[in-house]
Scaffold this motif. Structure first.
Motif, PDB file in Angstrom:
ATOM      1  N   GLU A 129      -0.698   4.454  -9.158  1.00 12.51           N
ATOM      2  CA  GLU A 129      -1.580   3.798  -8.269  1.00 12.51           C
ATOM      3  C   GLU A 129      -2.586   2.614  -8.802  1.00 12.51           C
ATOM      4  O   GLU A 129      -2.533   1.567  -8.272  1.00 12.51           O
ATOM      5  CB  GLU A 129      -2.598   4.909  -7.601  1.00 12.51           C
ATOM      6  CG  GLU A 129      -3.438   4.302  -6.675  1.00 12.51           C
ATOM      7  CD  GLU A 129      -4.747   5.360  -6.402  1.00 12.51           C
ATOM      8  OE1 GLU A 129      -4.988   6.388  -6.791  1.00 12.51           O
ATOM      9  OE2 GLU A 129      -5.373   5.210  -5.067  1.00 12.51           O
ATOM     10  N   GLU A 172       0.779  -1.138   0.127  1.00 10.49           N
ATOM     11  CA  GLU A 172       0.006   0.171   0.047  1.00 10.49           C
ATOM     12  C   GLU A 172       0.802   1.028  -0.008  1.00 10.49           C
ATOM     13  O   GLU A 172       1.509   1.453   0.716  1.00 10.49           O
ATOM     14  CB  GLU A 172      -0.947  -0.030   1.090  1.00 10.49           C
ATOM     15  CG  GLU A 172      -1.796  -1.167   1.192  1.00 10.49           C
ATOM     16  CD  GLU A 172      -3.293  -0.587   0.337  1.00 10.49           C
ATOM     17  OE1 GLU A 172      -3.683   0.290   0.811  1.00 10.49           O
ATOM     18  OE2 GLU A 172      -3.194  -1.298  -0.489  1.00 10.49           O
ATOM     19  N   LYS A 173       0.945   1.986  -0.982  1.00 12.31           N
ATOM     20  CA  LYS A 173       1.631   3.264  -1.079  1.00 12.31           C
ATOM     21  C   LYS A 173       0.937   4.511  -1.016  1.00 12.31           C
ATOM     22  O   LYS A 173      -0.323   4.438  -1.630  1.00 12.31           O
ATOM     23  CB  LYS A 173       2.422   3.084  -2.672  1.00 12.31           C
ATOM     24  CG  LYS A 173       3.594   2.244  -2.529  1.00 12.31           C
ATOM     25  CD  LYS A 173       4.581   2.526  -1.683  1.00 12.31           C
ATOM     26  CE  LYS A 173       5.814   1.446  -1.469  1.00 12.31           C
ATOM     27  NZ  LYS A 173       6.848   1.877  -0.339  1.00 12.31           N
ATOM     28  N   LYS A 174       1.244   5.548  -0.423  1.00 13.31           N
ATOM     29  CA  LYS A 174       0.622   6.569  -0.431  1.00 13.31           C
ATOM     30  C   LYS A 174       0.548   7.293  -1.813  1.00 13.31           C
ATOM     31  O   LYS A 174       1.504   7.225  -2.582  1.00 13.31           O
ATOM     32  CB  LYS A 174       1.364   7.770   0.508  1.00 13.31           C
ATOM     33  CG  LYS A 174       0.938   8.877   0.705  1.00 13.31           C
ATOM     34  CD  LYS A 174       1.288   9.562   1.901  1.00 13.31           C
ATOM     35  CE  LYS A 174       0.791  10.831   2.260  1.00 13.31           C
ATOM     36  NZ  LYS A 174       1.296  11.733   3.581  1.00 13.31           N
ATOM     37  N   THR A 175      -0.614   7.763  -2.022  1.00 18.39           N
ATOM     38  CA  THR A 175      -0.740   8.486  -3.395  1.00 18.39           C
ATOM     39  C   THR A 175      -1.164  10.010  -3.283  1.00 18.39           C
ATOM     40  O   THR A 175      -1.479  10.495  -2.082  1.00 18.39           O
ATOM     41  CB  THR A 175      -1.857   7.729  -3.988  1.00 18.39           C
ATOM     42  OG1 THR A 175      -3.157   8.431  -3.583  1.00 18.39           O
ATOM     43  CG2 THR A 175      -2.184   6.424  -3.974  1.00 18.39           C
ATOM     44  N   GLU A 235       8.108  14.145   1.219  1.00 20.46           N
ATOM     45  CA  GLU A 235       6.967  13.799   0.827  1.00 20.46           C
ATOM     46  C   GLU A 235       7.144  13.084  -0.665  1.00 20.46           C
ATOM     47  O   GLU A 235       7.096  13.716  -1.440  1.00 20.46           O
ATOM     48  CB  GLU A 235       5.906  14.516   0.902  1.00 20.46           C
ATOM     49  CG  GLU A 235       4.147  13.773   0.901  1.00 20.46           C
ATOM     50  CD  GLU A 235       3.416  14.237   2.124  1.00 20.46           C
ATOM     51  OE1 GLU A 235       3.388  15.634   2.198  1.00 20.46           O
ATOM     52  OE2 GLU A 235       2.469  13.733   2.325  1.00 20.46           O
ATOM     53  N   ARG A 293      -3.860  11.091  -3.869  1.00 17.60           N
ATOM     54  CA  ARG A 293      -5.179  11.318  -3.144  1.00 17.60           C
ATOM     55  C   ARG A 293      -5.198  11.235  -1.547  1.00 17.60           C
ATOM     56  O   ARG A 293      -6.180  11.336  -1.027  1.00 17.60           O
ATOM     57  CB  ARG A 293      -6.183  10.184  -3.620  1.00 17.60           C
ATOM     58  CG  ARG A 293      -6.305  10.466  -5.093  1.00 17.60           C
ATOM     59  CD  ARG A 293      -7.585   9.634  -5.740  1.00 17.60           C
ATOM     60  NE  ARG A 293      -7.252   8.284  -5.590  1.00 17.60           N
ATOM     61  CZ  ARG A 293      -8.063   7.423  -5.381  1.00 17.60           C
ATOM     62  NH1 ARG A 293      -9.180   7.611  -5.200  1.00 17.60           N
ATOM     63  NH2 ARG A 293      -7.780   5.838  -5.513  1.00 17.60           N
ATOM     64  N   ASP A 294      -4.098  10.687  -0.946  1.00 24.34           N
ATOM     65  CA  ASP A 294      -4.179  10.453   0.224  1.00 24.34           C
ATOM     66  C   ASP A 294      -3.548  11.945   1.046  1.00 24.34           C
ATOM     67  O   ASP A 294      -3.469  12.208   2.221  1.00 24.34           O
ATOM     68  CB  ASP A 294      -3.139   9.515   0.704  1.00 24.34           C
ATOM     69  CG  ASP A 294      -3.531   8.139   0.471  1.00 24.34           C
ATOM     70  OD1 ASP A 294      -4.734   7.846   0.436  1.00 24.34           O
ATOM     71  OD2 ASP A 294      -2.782   7.430  -0.093  1.00 24.34           O
ATOM     72  N   ILE A 295      -3.395  13.086   0.206  1.00 21.74           N
ATOM     73  CA  ILE A 295      -3.027  14.198   0.795  1.00 21.74           C
ATOM     74  C   ILE A 295      -4.224  15.274   0.487  1.00 21.74           C
ATOM     75  O   ILE A 295      -4.789  15.096  -0.476  1.00 21.74           O
ATOM     76  CB  ILE A 295      -1.776  15.019  -0.242  1.00 21.74           C
ATOM     77  CG1 ILE A 295      -0.584  14.130  -0.022  1.00 21.74           C
ATOM     78  CG2 ILE A 295      -1.332  16.315   0.339  1.00 21.74           C
ATOM     79  CD1 ILE A 295       0.546  14.320  -1.135  1.00 21.74           C
ATOM     80  N   ASP A 296      -4.176  15.960   1.513  1.00 26.63           N
ATOM     81  CA  ASP A 296      -5.430  16.830   1.712  1.00 26.63           C
ATOM     82  C   ASP A 296      -5.400  17.739   0.474  1.00 26.63           C
ATOM     83  O   ASP A 296      -4.216  18.484   0.440  1.00 26.63           O
ATOM     84  CB  ASP A 296      -5.445  17.575   2.939  1.00 26.63           C
ATOM     85  CG  ASP A 296      -6.681  18.292   3.241  1.00 26.63           C
ATOM     86  OD1 ASP A 296      -7.376  18.595   2.227  1.00 26.63           O
ATOM     87  OD2 ASP A 296      -7.151  18.620   4.275  1.00 26.63           O
ATOM     88  N   VAL A 304       5.342  10.267  -3.203  1.00 27.84           N
ATOM     89  CA  VAL A 304       4.014   9.649  -3.388  1.00 27.84           C
ATOM     90  C   VAL A 304       3.603   8.919  -4.771  1.00 27.84           C
ATOM     91  O   VAL A 304       4.316   9.736  -5.901  1.00 27.84           O
ATOM     92  CB  VAL A 304       2.554  10.542  -2.785  1.00 27.84           C
ATOM     93  CG1 VAL A 304       2.804  10.714  -1.349  1.00 27.84           C
ATOM     94  CG2 VAL A 304       2.551  11.725  -3.805  1.00 27.84           C
ATOM     95  N   LYS A 319       1.399   3.748   3.024  1.00 27.66           N
ATOM     96  CA  LYS A 319       0.211   4.801   3.212  1.00 27.66           C
ATOM     97  C   LYS A 319       0.241   4.717   4.668  1.00 27.66           C
ATOM     98  O   LYS A 319       0.658   3.938   5.659  1.00 27.66           O
ATOM     99  CB  LYS A 319      -0.981   3.663   2.874  1.00 27.66           C
ATOM    100  CG  LYS A 319      -1.655   4.182   1.835  1.00 27.66           C
ATOM    101  CD  LYS A 319      -3.284   3.613   1.851  1.00 27.66           C
ATOM    102  CE  LYS A 319      -3.923   3.583   0.471  1.00 27.66           C
ATOM    103  NZ  LYS A 319      -3.987   4.656  -0.355  1.00 27.66           N
TER     104      LYS A 319
END
Ligand code: ADP
Ligand code: MG
Length: 414
Positions: free
Chosen positions: A179, A2-5, A171, A7-10, A173, A414
Motif C-alpha cells: 500500500e 486505488e487498490k483495496k488493502t 478477495e 485496512r479496508d476489511i473490517d 488485497v 477499492k
C-alpha cells in the motif's frame, strides 16, 4: 490506482480467517545465516496487523534462485526462525510448498498464529505461473480465504504466488508495505508538486530508458550522472577518455536530449568529473580502483583541453554537484534512481553522498528507487530523512516507467 488493502476489511471479518500473505523474504544469506533482515522487518507491520486481528496467517515467499528444484541452500527455515524471534511466537516452516506438510500446517494454525510455506520457487510451476499451483495455493486457505500481496519487490513478475493465485481467491488485497509503495510512488507520477527534479545515474542508459521517457513527461529538470552520463557526454562530442559507455545507445541519448529540448525539460550533464587512471576495458576491482591515480577534471569537447586518454570517469565533480544542488534546493519533488558514481569505493562515492545529503536537507518529497541507490542512502545513514525508499529494485523501476505491475493489477480495486 486505488487498490483495496487489508485496512479496508473490517478487522472482525479477519478473525479466524485463513490468509495467504505473499511477502518478499528474499534476504541475503551467507552460510545459512541471514546477513540483512531489512526485508523481513519490512513485512512485519502487515503480519502483526493480521495476527492481532486473530487471522490464521499462511506466509509465503521465494528466496534466491533455486530454479524450480528443492535446494536446502535456499530453504525458508532461517526466515521462519527470524520471524519467530521478531514476533515472539513460534512461526512453523512447512517442509513443502503446497504438499502434505503445507496443508497440515495451514489446517493446524490457530487464531493469531502464523506459519511459513517452503520456498515457492522450489516448485517449477511458480515462475511459469501455472494455474495448477495457483489453485493449490488458493486451496491452502479454502473458500473463505483472503490473499494478501505484500511483496512489492516481485510485483513486476506474474508468478503463481504473486499473480495467478489472485484469480482463484474471492478477495485479493494489498498489504501495508505494498500500500505504501503504491501510494508513494504513485503520487509522484500522478500529482507531483513542482518543481520536480529527477536524478538518474547508475551503470547503463539501457536500464533506464523507460524511466527517462516516462519522467520526461512530468519533470522540469533531469540530472544525469553515473556511467550512464558517459553515453550522453559522448553523444555530445565530449572527451570521456577510456570511460565505460554504450556505443549502441548514442542515438537514444541524442533523441532523449532532443525530446527534452522540445518539451522544455532541462537536462543537466556532468561539467566535471573525478577520473581514475584505469585503461579502457580494465575491470573495476578493488585492486585496480584503489591503487589507481585519481583527480578532478573539467570535461571538454573532444580535442579541446587535456586529453582523458587512459582515464575513466568514476564520479561527478564538485562543479557538477553545485549545479545539481542548485536545482534540488528549490525542488518540491525529487525522484532519484541510480548512484552518480562508483559509490562502492569511498573516493568515488563523493557525488552520491553529496546528493543524499542535499536530499536529506531540502523541504521536498524525496523518493528513492533502485536497489543500489537505496543501499547508497543507507550507507550514508540518511534513510530516515527521505520521504520514501522503495523496497523494490526492478519493481520500482517498472513502476516509474509507468508500466502496470501484474502483482498489483490482480488485486481488487477499492
Ligand atoms: P540502481 O540499483 O539504484 O537502479 P544501477 O544498478 O543502475 O542503480 O547502477 C548502480 C551501479 O552503477 C553501481 O554498481 C555503481 O558503482 C555503478 N556506477 C555508477 N557510476 C559509475 C561510473 N561512473 N562508472 C562505473 N560504474 C558506475
Ligand atoms: Mg542495481
Amino acid at each position: 490506482m486505488e487498490k483495496k488493502t487489508i485496512r479496508d476489511i473490517d478487522t472482525k471479518e479477519l478473525r479466524g480467517k485463513k490468509i495467504l500473505v505473499r511477502c518478499d523474504f528474499n534476504v541475503p544469506l551467507k552460510d545459512g545465516e541471514i546477513t540483512d533482515d531489512t526485508r523481513i522487518r519490512a513485512a512485519l507491520p502487515t503480519i502483526r496487523y493480521l495476527l492481532e486481528s486473530g487471522a490464521k496467517v499462511v506466509l509465503c515467499s521465494h528466496l534466491g534462485r533455486p530454479k524450480g528444484e528443492v535446494n536446502e541452500k535456499y530453504s525458508m527455515k532461517p526466515v521462519a526462525e527470524r520471524l519467530s524471534e521478531e514476533l515472539d511466537a513460534k512461526v512453523k516452516c512447512a517442509e513443502d510448498v503446497t504438499g502434505p506438510s503445507a496443508k497440515d500446517m495451514a489446517n493446524e494454525l490457530k487464531e493469531g498464529e502464523a506459519g511459513l510455506l517452503e520456498n515457492v520457487r522450489f516448485d517449477p510451476r511458480e515462475e511459469k505461473n501455472e494455474e495448477s499451483l495457483a489453485i493449490e495455493l488458493a486451496d491452502l486457505i479454502g473458500n473463505e480465504g483472503i490473499y494478501v500481496n505484500d511483496a512489492f519487490g516481485t510485483a513486476h513478475r506474474a508468478h503463481a504466488s504473486t499473480e495467478g493465485v489472485a484469480h482463484h481467491v474471492d478477495e485479493s488485497v494489498a498489504g501495508l508495505l505494498m500500500e505504501r509503495e503504491i501510494e508513494k510512488l504513485g503520487a509522484v507520477l500522478e500529482k507531483p508538486e513542482e518543481p520536480f527534479v529527477a536524478i538518474l545515474g547508475g551503470a547503463k542508459v539501457s536500464d533506464k530508458i523507460g524511466v527517462i521517457e516516462n519522467l520526461m513527461q512530468k519533470v522540469q529538470t533531469i540530472e544525469i550522472g553515473g556511467a550512464m552520463a558517459n553515453t550522453f557526454l559522448k553523444a555530445k562530442g565530449y572527451d570521456i577518455g577510456s570511460s565505460k559507455y554504450e556505443e549502441d545507445k548514442i542515438e537514444v541519448a541524442k533523441q532523449i536530449m532532443k525530446d527534452a529540448l522540445n518539451k522544455g525539460v532541462e537536462i543537466i550533464l556532468p561539467k566535471d568529473a573525478r577520473v581514475a587512471k584505469i585503461a579502457e576495458g580494465e575491470e573495476l576491482t578493488p585492486e585496480t580502483v584503489e591503487s589507481a591515480e585519481h583527480k578532478n577534471v573539467k570535461l571538454n569537447v573532444e580535442g579541446k583541453g587535456e586529453s582523458l586518454e587512459g582515464w575513466q570517469i568514476l564520479d561527478v565533480g564538485d562543479t557538477t554537484l553545485t549545479y545539481f544542488a542548485d536545482r534540488l534546493e528549490n525542488a518540491k519533488t525529487v525522484v532519484w534512481n541510480g548512484p552518480v558514481g562508483l559509490f562502492e569505493f569511498d573516493q568515488f562515492a563523493i557525488g552520491t553522498n553529496a546528493i543524499a545529503k542535499v536530499l536529506s536537507e531540502i523541504d521536498a518529497t524525496t523518493i528513492i528507487g533502485g536497489g543500489d541507490s537505496a543501499a547508497a542512502v543507507k550507507k550514508a545513514g540518511l534513510q530516515d530523512k527521505m520521504t520514501h525508499i522503495s523496497t523494490g529494485g526492478g519493481a520500482s523501476l517498472e513502476f516509474l516507467e509507468g508500466k502496470k505491475l501484474p502483482g498489483i493489477e490482480c488485486l481488487l480495486d477499492k
